[in-house]
Design a protein around this motif. Structure first.
Motif, mmCIF file in Angstrom:
data_model
loop_
_atom_site.group_PDB
_atom_site.id
_atom_site.type_symbol
_atom_site.label_atom_id
_atom_site.label_comp_id
_atom_site.label_asym_id
_atom_site.label_seq_id
_atom_site.Cartn_x
_atom_site.Cartn_y
_atom_site.Cartn_z
ATOM 1 N N TRP A 158 0.850 -1.180 0.000
ATOM 2 C CA TRP A 158 0.000 0.000 0.000
ATOM 3 C C TRP A 158 0.891 1.237 0.000
ATOM 4 O O TRP A 158 2.063 1.175 0.367
ATOM 5 N N LYS A 159 0.321 2.328 -0.437
ATOM 6 C CA LYS A 159 1.079 3.578 -0.585
ATOM 7 C C LYS A 159 1.111 4.333 0.738
ATOM 8 O O LYS A 159 0.075 4.579 1.355
ATOM 9 N N GLU A 160 2.307 4.666 1.208
ATOM 10 C CA GLU A 160 2.459 5.461 2.422
ATOM 11 C C GLU A 160 2.378 6.952 2.101
ATOM 12 O O GLU A 160 1.751 7.720 2.815
ATOM 13 N N LYS A 161 3.054 7.333 1.021
ATOM 14 C CA LYS A 161 2.992 8.699 0.519
ATOM 15 C C LYS A 161 3.558 8.669 -0.887
ATOM 16 O O LYS A 161 3.951 7.611 -1.391
ATOM 17 N N ARG A 162 3.595 9.803 -1.543
ATOM 18 C CA ARG A 162 4.068 9.854 -2.921
ATOM 19 C C ARG A 162 5.500 9.306 -3.017
ATOM 20 O O ARG A 162 6.416 9.756 -2.327
#
Length: 207
Positions: A158-162
């Motif tokens: 999953w994406k934590e941040k950009r």
């Protein structure tokens, strides 16, 4: 050190005959099982999560919480989620690996997943962008975006941040076991919200 944890199997390091490197060998269980079985013995109850053979994330987290206090990681061989290679530690869920085909991952999704397994740091973080992954795999950014979307839906990542993604450490982790224990305990709330569930695949009826 006296280990008081309830265990099913222990792994120890013994000096091997191949260049003196450390190899993992099973310890003999100290508990002696009886060779005699009562003819009226009841049928043993089914194991937990016998439907898909995968221990729940909560069970694993509870184990890691105990291990954080000191001890040794234990497992059943047929469900062996952790492997040791010499002095290095690498863990992959055998159950998920054996059932990976059920997720119907695209080729690019599998490529991205394998990339994350081999490029994450001690926090299971992978610093990259979709553009960089597209360049690395020789495909469009759109395909990479769809691949990450598929992996995210199944909670492999999953994406934590950009530009920063998290690999689910309950699927794979490539650093020391002590780091693994601390990380899983630290992320327990997050991991419970990102449990990987093996899809149920029904066999097609033959015509």
């Amino acid at each position: 050190m006296d280990l008081t944890h309830n265990i099913t199997r222990e792994v120890c390091y013994a000096r091997g005959d191949h260049g003196g490197e450390l190899v993992a060998q099973p310890l003999r269980s100290s508990a002696q099982t009886s060779s005699k079985t009562s003819p009226l013995a009841p049928v043993p109850a089914p194991e937990r999560d016998s439907v898909n053979g995968l221990e729940s994330a909560r069970d694993l987290l509870n184990q890691f919480q105990e291990l954080a206090k000191g001890g040794s990681l234990n497992y059943e061989r047929r469900r062996r989620p952790y492997a040791f290679y010499g002095g290095n530690h690498s863990s992959v869920s055998d159950t998920l690996q054996a059932n990976l085909w059920k997720f119907r991952l695209t080729t690019v999704s599998r490529d991205v997943l394998d990339y994350m397994v081999t490029h994450h740091d001690k926090q299971a973080l992978v610093e990259t962008t979709q553009a960089k992954l597209g360049e690395h795999f020789g495909c469009s950014q759109t395909k990479v975006s769809k691949a990450i979307g598929q992996l995210t839906r199944h909670n492999f990542t999953w994406k934590e941040k950009r530009g920063l993604y998290r690999l689910n450490p309950l699927y794979a982790y490539g650093w020391g076991s002590d780091n693994h224990r601390v990380l899983v305990v630290t992320l327990q709330t997050v991991l419970l919200a990102h449990q990987i569930e093996i899809p149920t695949v029904r066999k097609k009826e033959t015509s």
